[in-house]
Enzyme design. Structure first.
Site, PDB file in Angstrom:
ATOM      1  N   ASN A   9      44.369  38.663  31.043  1.00 45.63           N
ATOM      2  CA  ASN A   9      44.481  37.559  31.985  1.00 45.63           C
ATOM      3  C   ASN A   9      43.045  37.134  32.289  1.00 45.63           C
ATOM      4  O   ASN A   9      42.241  37.946  32.763  1.00 45.63           O
ATOM      5  CB  ASN A   9      45.202  38.115  33.230  1.00 45.63           C
ATOM      6  N   LYS A  11      42.047  35.138  34.503  1.00 49.95           N
ATOM      7  CA  LYS A  11      41.888  34.824  35.935  1.00 49.95           C
ATOM      8  C   LYS A  11      41.209  33.466  36.116  1.00 49.95           C
ATOM      9  O   LYS A  11      41.493  32.539  35.368  1.00 49.95           O
ATOM     10  CB  LYS A  11      41.128  35.953  36.645  1.00 49.95           C
ATOM     11  N   HIS A  97      51.314  38.699  39.670  1.00 47.61           N
ATOM     12  CA  HIS A  97      50.067  39.473  39.539  1.00 47.61           C
ATOM     13  C   HIS A  97      49.625  39.915  40.933  1.00 47.61           C
ATOM     14  O   HIS A  97      49.845  39.205  41.927  1.00 47.61           O
ATOM     15  CB  HIS A  97      48.974  38.618  38.890  1.00 47.61           C
ATOM     16  N   GLU A  99      46.973  39.776  42.502  1.00 44.39           N
ATOM     17  CA  GLU A  99      46.217  38.794  43.294  1.00 44.39           C
ATOM     18  C   GLU A  99      47.128  37.699  43.865  1.00 44.39           C
ATOM     19  O   GLU A  99      46.875  37.171  44.940  1.00 44.39           O
ATOM     20  CB  GLU A  99      45.077  38.208  42.438  1.00 44.39           C
ATOM     21  N   GLU A 169      50.449  47.653  37.321  1.00 41.97           N
ATOM     22  CA  GLU A 169      49.048  47.501  37.713  1.00 41.97           C
ATOM     23  C   GLU A 169      48.883  47.957  39.159  1.00 41.97           C
ATOM     24  O   GLU A 169      49.057  47.139  40.088  1.00 41.97           O
ATOM     25  CB  GLU A 169      48.629  46.034  37.592  1.00 41.97           C
ATOM     26  N   GLY A 175      40.199  45.407  39.258  1.00 46.88           N
ATOM     27  CA  GLY A 175      38.991  44.653  39.601  1.00 46.88           C
ATOM     28  C   GLY A 175      37.754  45.504  39.818  1.00 46.88           C
ATOM     29  O   GLY A 175      37.774  46.726  39.633  1.00 46.88           O
ATOM     30  N   SER A 215      41.567  48.256  35.505  1.00 45.39           N
ATOM     31  CA  SER A 215      40.340  48.916  35.052  1.00 45.39           C
ATOM     32  C   SER A 215      40.498  49.642  33.715  1.00 45.39           C
ATOM     33  O   SER A 215      39.944  50.730  33.531  1.00 45.39           O
ATOM     34  CB  SER A 215      39.811  49.867  36.122  1.00 45.39           C
TER      35      SER A 215
HETATM   36  P1  PGA Z   1      40.670  44.643  35.510  1.00 39.08           P
HETATM   37  O1  PGA Z   1      41.821  43.584  35.802  1.00 39.08           O
HETATM   38  O2  PGA Z   1      40.926  45.206  34.116  1.00 39.08           O
HETATM   39  O3  PGA Z   1      39.414  43.843  35.559  1.00 39.08           O
HETATM   40  O4  PGA Z   1      40.759  45.710  36.547  1.00 39.08           O
HETATM   41  C1  PGA Z   1      43.156  43.901  35.535  1.00 39.08           C
HETATM   42  C2  PGA Z   1      44.091  42.829  36.002  1.00 39.08           C
HETATM   43  O5  PGA Z   1      43.868  42.211  37.052  1.00 39.08           O
HETATM   44  O6  PGA Z   1      45.095  42.582  35.331  1.00 39.08           O
END
Ligand code: PGA
Length: 260
Positions: A9, A11, A97, A99, A169, A175, A215
């Site tokens: 993704n 973002k 997601h 977020e 997730e 993040g 991550s």
């Molecule tokens: P990240 O993001 O790998 O940077 O932790 C994962 C995500 O938000 O799907």
């Protein structure tokens, strides 16, 4: 051997130009990988989708949208409808997601409307689920996942299950400030997810791919992908450089093949 899924993704990072060059590079890098055994998907920003569709070969990379309204049209300022995505040739939409849930306040019943709208349009719906750190500390992570899945997939027929994907997730793992889940923890949660999908959809539930995200990096990708209940990796930061993502995909795939 099961099919593996690798996706990212993007973002709110890459604009049109960057998305196009990223996709072109990723296609060059990965075109020799057997797509019968692996699916690679990228979820760019809305504004880049139309150009992105023109520069990929959909047999090599599937494109998805980061979110979607449940209505086809109407008084929903700022929203993007399934029909608009259809018009672009998009057939995958990510829903819920972390977020969207935690920054923009989306809730399970809303995700359910989006899932059902996506399926009605013949899209693949990638539902993201995951507990917060607080929920983990209270010892209710499993209940949270079951709730998110049961509400998120409420009133979805088993026959439509073939168009569902799930990403686990955990919110605390995502993040720059995230701590990746250990492979053992992720495997346990994936087992709960798979059990719940079986309860909801019977045998069809066993076919739904469950990806881990949060991550993922070159150090942990191999130990995650070899877990029996992990079908793929959903990668953020460590996938946004096409060369690095290619390297991560290859090392994870190799580790998986060696383990089988
Ligand atoms: P990240 O993001 O790998 O940077 O932790 C994962 C995500 O938000 O799907």
């Amino acid at each position: 051997m099961k099919k593996l899924y690798f996706g990212s993704n993007l973002k709110m990072y890459k604009g049109i130009k960057e998305t196009k060059s990223y996709l072109q590079r990723l296609i060059d890098n990965t075109k020799d990988l057997n797509r019968e055994e692996m699916e690679i998907f990228i979820i760019p920003s809305y504004t880049a989708l139309s150009d992105a569709v023109k520069c990929i070969d959909e047999k090599l990379i599937r494109l998805g949208a980061q979110n979607m309204c449940w209505e086809d049209e109407g008084q929903f300022t700022g929203e993007i409808s399934p029909r608009m995505l259809e018009e672009l040739g998009i057939n995958l939409v990510m829903i819920g997601h972390s977020e969207r849930r935690h920054v923009f306040g989306e809730y399970d019943a809303e995700e359910n409307r989006k899932v059902r709208a996506a399926l009605n349009h013949g899209f693949k719906a990638l539902l993201c689920v995951g507990e917060t750190e607080e929920e983990k500390n209270y010892g209710i992570a499993e209940e949270v996942l079951r709730t998110q899945l049961k509400v998120g997939f409420y009133n979805v027929d088993a026959e439509k299950g073939k168009n569902l994907w799930v990403a686990y997730e955990p919110v605390w793992s995502i993040g720059v400030n995230g701590v990746p889940a250990t492979s053992g923890y992720a495997e346990n949660m994936h087992k709960i997810i798979k059990e719940t999908l079986r309860d909801l959809f019977g045998l069809a539930g066993e076919e739904i791919p469950v990806l881990y995200g949060g991550s993922v990096n070159p150090q942990n990708a191999e130990s995650l992908i070899v877990q029996p209940s992990i079908d793929g990796l959903f990668v953020g930061r460590c996938a946004w450089d096409a060369d690095k993502f290619n390297a991560l995909i290859r090392s994870a795939e190799k580790a998986y093949r060696e383990k089988m």
